[in-house]
Design a protein around this motif. Structure first.
Motif, PDB file in Angstrom:
ATOM      1  N   ASN A 542      27.873 -18.317 -31.299  1.00 43.46           N
ATOM      2  CA  ASN A 542      26.653 -17.786 -30.773  1.00 43.46           C
ATOM      3  C   ASN A 542      26.696 -15.998 -31.206  1.00 43.46           C
ATOM      4  O   ASN A 542      27.682 -15.250 -31.487  1.00 43.46           O
ATOM      5  CB  ASN A 542      26.641 -17.871 -29.030  1.00 43.46           C
ATOM      6  CG  ASN A 542      27.637 -17.292 -28.527  1.00 43.46           C
ATOM      7  OD1 ASN A 542      28.471 -15.930 -28.036  1.00 43.46           O
ATOM      8  ND2 ASN A 542      28.915 -17.844 -28.479  1.00 43.46           N
ATOM      9  N   PRO A 543      25.921 -15.815 -31.384  1.00 41.39           N
ATOM     10  CA  PRO A 543      25.526 -14.325 -31.935  1.00 41.39           C
ATOM     11  C   PRO A 543      26.388 -13.030 -30.840  1.00 41.39           C
ATOM     12  O   PRO A 543      27.102 -12.318 -31.534  1.00 41.39           O
ATOM     13  CB  PRO A 543      23.954 -13.512 -32.176  1.00 41.39           C
ATOM     14  CG  PRO A 543      23.178 -15.066 -31.702  1.00 41.39           C
ATOM     15  CD  PRO A 543      24.350 -15.968 -30.861  1.00 41.39           C
ATOM     16  N   ALA A 544      26.130 -13.114 -29.352  1.00 38.70           N
ATOM     17  CA  ALA A 544      27.593 -12.660 -28.508  1.00 38.70           C
ATOM     18  C   ALA A 544      28.582 -12.358 -28.730  1.00 38.70           C
ATOM     19  O   ALA A 544      29.297 -10.856 -28.949  1.00 38.70           O
ATOM     20  CB  ALA A 544      27.233 -12.759 -27.477  1.00 38.70           C
ATOM     21  N   ASP A 545      29.824 -13.881 -29.063  1.00 36.71           N
ATOM     22  CA  ASP A 545      31.227 -14.157 -29.562  1.00 36.71           C
ATOM     23  C   ASP A 545      30.708 -13.015 -30.829  1.00 36.71           C
ATOM     24  O   ASP A 545      31.879 -12.377 -31.230  1.00 36.71           O
ATOM     25  CB  ASP A 545      31.456 -15.330 -29.251  1.00 36.71           C
ATOM     26  CG  ASP A 545      32.580 -15.293 -30.049  1.00 36.71           C
ATOM     27  OD1 ASP A 545      33.364 -15.414 -28.801  1.00 36.71           O
ATOM     28  OD2 ASP A 545      32.821 -16.639 -31.013  1.00 36.71           O
ATOM     29  N   TYR A 546      29.565 -13.313 -31.822  1.00 38.66           N
ATOM     30  CA  TYR A 546      30.450 -12.432 -33.193  1.00 38.66           C
ATOM     31  C   TYR A 546      30.262 -10.940 -33.339  1.00 38.66           C
ATOM     32  O   TYR A 546      30.893 -10.916 -33.772  1.00 38.66           O
ATOM     33  CB  TYR A 546      28.937 -13.128 -34.033  1.00 38.66           C
ATOM     34  CG  TYR A 546      28.984 -12.289 -35.100  1.00 38.66           C
ATOM     35  CD1 TYR A 546      30.202 -13.075 -36.705  1.00 38.66           C
ATOM     36  CD2 TYR A 546      27.999 -11.534 -35.581  1.00 38.66           C
ATOM     37  CE1 TYR A 546      29.687 -12.527 -37.619  1.00 38.66           C
ATOM     38  CE2 TYR A 546      27.801 -10.889 -36.963  1.00 38.66           C
ATOM     39  CZ  TYR A 546      29.035 -11.166 -37.871  1.00 38.66           C
ATOM     40  OH  TYR A 546      28.956 -10.727 -38.593  1.00 38.66           O
ATOM     41  N   ALA A 547      29.455 -11.085 -32.047  1.00 38.69           N
ATOM     42  CA  ALA A 547      29.033  -9.717 -31.757  1.00 38.69           C
ATOM     43  C   ALA A 547      29.883  -8.770 -31.478  1.00 38.69           C
ATOM     44  O   ALA A 547      31.132  -7.241 -31.813  1.00 38.69           O
ATOM     45  CB  ALA A 547      28.374  -8.822 -31.002  1.00 38.69           C
TER      46      ALA A 547
END
Length: 615
Positions: A542-547
């Motif tokens: 998910n984008p949040a984890d990647y950020a």
């Protein structure tokens, strides 16, 4: 005049727009152009080529096909024939007569055409249009030998199909005067020889003039284009429909002269061909007459099925019987045989002539030719990629990465990509520098990547990205400049925007895209290797984890390459930061402690280094 200009602009928008949509979606461009042309033509009536262009329609289409065939001939290197196991010779010398006979039987017994018309139409049907085959191959990752067979067959058989129709027509026309098929055949053979000699002669003349400076640089492309048109028209003046043969011979002859000057104009010819193919197919589909299509009968549908599943496969299997071509390649070639604008143009021409001779099947031929073109484009356009995958004939086409330079960092990059399942080949002129890559079972190419012979030894069609990472930045720039026209300026990368002590750097117009966002180069990279920077991967959930996992990376490091679920890769650069989606994988290059702390999966095989003792 304003309406005419608007029609030309609309044709361009529809044709090139369809090509762009096909590029973005992976759908067959030819099928999209056929559908959009139908919508703009007979369905909504926005374009009516016969009214808009009048008597200019036929010569415009003929000239466009001539230029397309010439450009196709320029791509035919005779050295390819050594790798196709004689398949092209068999498909021409055996396949054309066999296909003509089987097609005539299908036309007579299934489509219900009278024998003279059946024989003439079957002669035209031996073509597999290069205006369709070449765009399909450009969009599909087919193995190099299969690609060469289909390309050669399409371009060589195109003028032969026209000549078959001419032979039949001349026999019918001269039948009243007592002429025999032998007499008509000898007459046409002589005209074909003259056309071939004309095309070869013009090619030799240009091949002599171009390298000697008799034609200035700014006139090379215009002179070549005018020469193609003049050769086509001149040959047709001697004998109708031999112009296609003349320009094909001209293109093949020039392609095999080793002219360095051709490289300067080849990109112009390819761009023009894309425009012409787009325009011709929009005109083709917009020219369809719904009233004529209503003449389509049930038996015509059976004829098309016979053409797809009986005539073409039998022609290929009989032609390649006893050859060393594997059966899976025979199956593929036996299925892929789309027809294009040449079939419709020649059929329309002879339909009128047959009416003058008293044969009433001319109108039926037009409807049948349109149906064959539409059916083969849709059938083969949507099945070529799946069938290639099922038969195991796909190459990494467009998804593999070519790494130039077996440096320590280049070998580590290739190894990281290989571990992530990305097709990769590393190239270097030194077998010693490639030893480490070979020990890791990484595919290697030992040779000069800029050499002309490279195309024979390395299938460049498989690569979608090139990364020049040698320790010579000027050489990296030269490689990127050479391959940018073929792979695309956005798909060639090199070590970054490094300047010398005087603050000078190589021109941005020649360079590839900078691999690292910060744009550092060879010297800075060596420093980071000593500081224990390594490769690591992260599968994005998910984008949040990647950020969160990239927030602690140093500004000059971090994400390096995005590998999409489809297998295609894109570098993060100072000008482009691709956004990862769920299921994509990101390859990063950063200090080992920062990657370990963020939970990235290390991919580098080298042990941890001590910055104070490592040299």
């Amino acid at each position: 005049m304003e309406h005419f200009a608007a029609v030309l602009a609309l044709i361009g928008v529809i044709g090139i727009g369809s090509q762009w949509v096909a590029w973005r979606t992976g759908l067959p461009a030819i099928a999209l152009m056929l559908v959009t042309g139908l919508l703009a033509g007979p369905i909504f009536g926005i374009i009516n080529p016969e009214v808009d262009f009048g008597h200019l329609l036929e010569p415009l289409v003929s000239l466009a096909v001539a230029v397309i065939l010439f450009e196709g001939g320029l791509s035919l290197n005779l050295r390819e024939l050594r790798h196709v196991e004689g398949a092209v010779h068999r498909l021409v010398l055996i396949g054309v007569p066999v296909g003509w006979v089987l097609g005539a039987l299908a036309c007579y017994y299934i489509a219900g055409l009278v024998w003279p018309v059946a024989i003439l139409f079957a002669g035209i049907l031996v073509v597999t249009g290069p205006t369709v085959v070449i765009p399909l191959l450009r969009q599909t990752s087919v193995s190099s030998r299969t690609r060469a067979i289909l390309k050669w067959e399409a371009i060589v058989n195109d003028p032969i199909g026209a000549l078959c129709a001419v032979v039949t027509y001349e026999v019918l026309r001269q039948a009243g005067g007592g002429a025999t098929i032998v007499q008509a055949g000898v007459s046409l053979l002589a005209a074909a020889v003259v056309a071939g000699l004309m095309g070869f002669g013009v090619a030799r003349l240009l091949g002599w003039a171009l390298p000697r400076g008799y034609i200035p640089e700014f006139l090379k492309a215009p002179v070549l284009l005018v020469a193609v048109i003049a050769t086509f028209v001149g040959s047709n003046a001697i004998e109708q429909e031999t112009g296609l043969l003349a320009v094909t011979v001209m293109g093949i002859a020039m392609a095999n002269m080793g002219l360095a000057s051709l490289r300067d104009v080849l990109r112009f010819k390819e761009n023009m061909t894309v425009i012409l193919v787009s325009g011709v197919f929009v005109l083709l589909s917009a020219s369809l007459d719904l009233a004529v299509l209503r003449q389509f009968e049930f038996r015509f549908g059976l004829f098309i099925l016979a053409l797809l599943f009986l005539v073409r496969p039998a022609t290929v299997f009989l032609s390649l019987l006893g050859s060393r071509i594997p059966w899976r390649e025979r199956l593929f070639v036996g299925w892929i045989a789309p027809r294009g604008i040449v079939l419709v143009a020649i059929t329309g021409l002879f339909a009128l002539r047959l009416g003058e001779l008293g044969f009433g099947d001319g109108g039926t031929l037009v409807a049948l030719s349109f149906a064959v073109v539409a059916a083969t484009i849709l059938a083969h356009g949507f099945t070529i990629a799946p069938m290639a995958r099922v038969l195991g004939l796909t190459s990494p086409g467009g998804s593999a990465v070519l790494v130039i330079g077996a440096t320590e960092w280049g070998t580590a990059l290739a190894g990281a990509l290989q571990r992530l399942g990305v097709g990769v080949v590393i190239s270097d002129t030194s077998p010693q520098r490639l030893a480490e890559a070979r020990s890791r079972d990484i595919a290697c190419f030992n040779g000069e990547i800029l050499a002309e012979a490279t195309e024979e030894r390395l299938d460049l069609q498989q690569f979608g990205i090139l990364a020049a990472v040698t320790d010579n930045e000027a050489y990296n720039t030269l490689v990127c400049s050479e391959f940018a026209p073929e792979l695309g300026r956005d798909n060639v990368y090199q070590l970054g925007d490094e300047t010398d002590d005087a603050g000078n750097s190589l021109p941005a117009t020649l360079r590839g895209r900078a691999i690292f966002q910060s744009g550092f180069g060879v010297q800075e990279l060596a420093h980071r290797i000593r500081e224990d920077w390594v490769f690591a991967s992260l599968k994005v959930d998910n984008p949040a984890d990647y950020a969160r996992r990239t927030s602690g990376m140093p500004q000059s490091g971090g994400p390096l390459l995005l590998i999409a679920k489809s297998g295609r890769a894109r570098f993060f650069t100072h000008a482009s930061r691709p956004t990862p989606g769920q299921g994509d994988t990101v390859l990063a290059y950063a200090p080992r402690p920062a990657l370990q702390a963020a939970g990235w999966q290390l991919l580098h095989d080298q042990p941890a280094r001590n910055p104070e003792t490592s040299g």
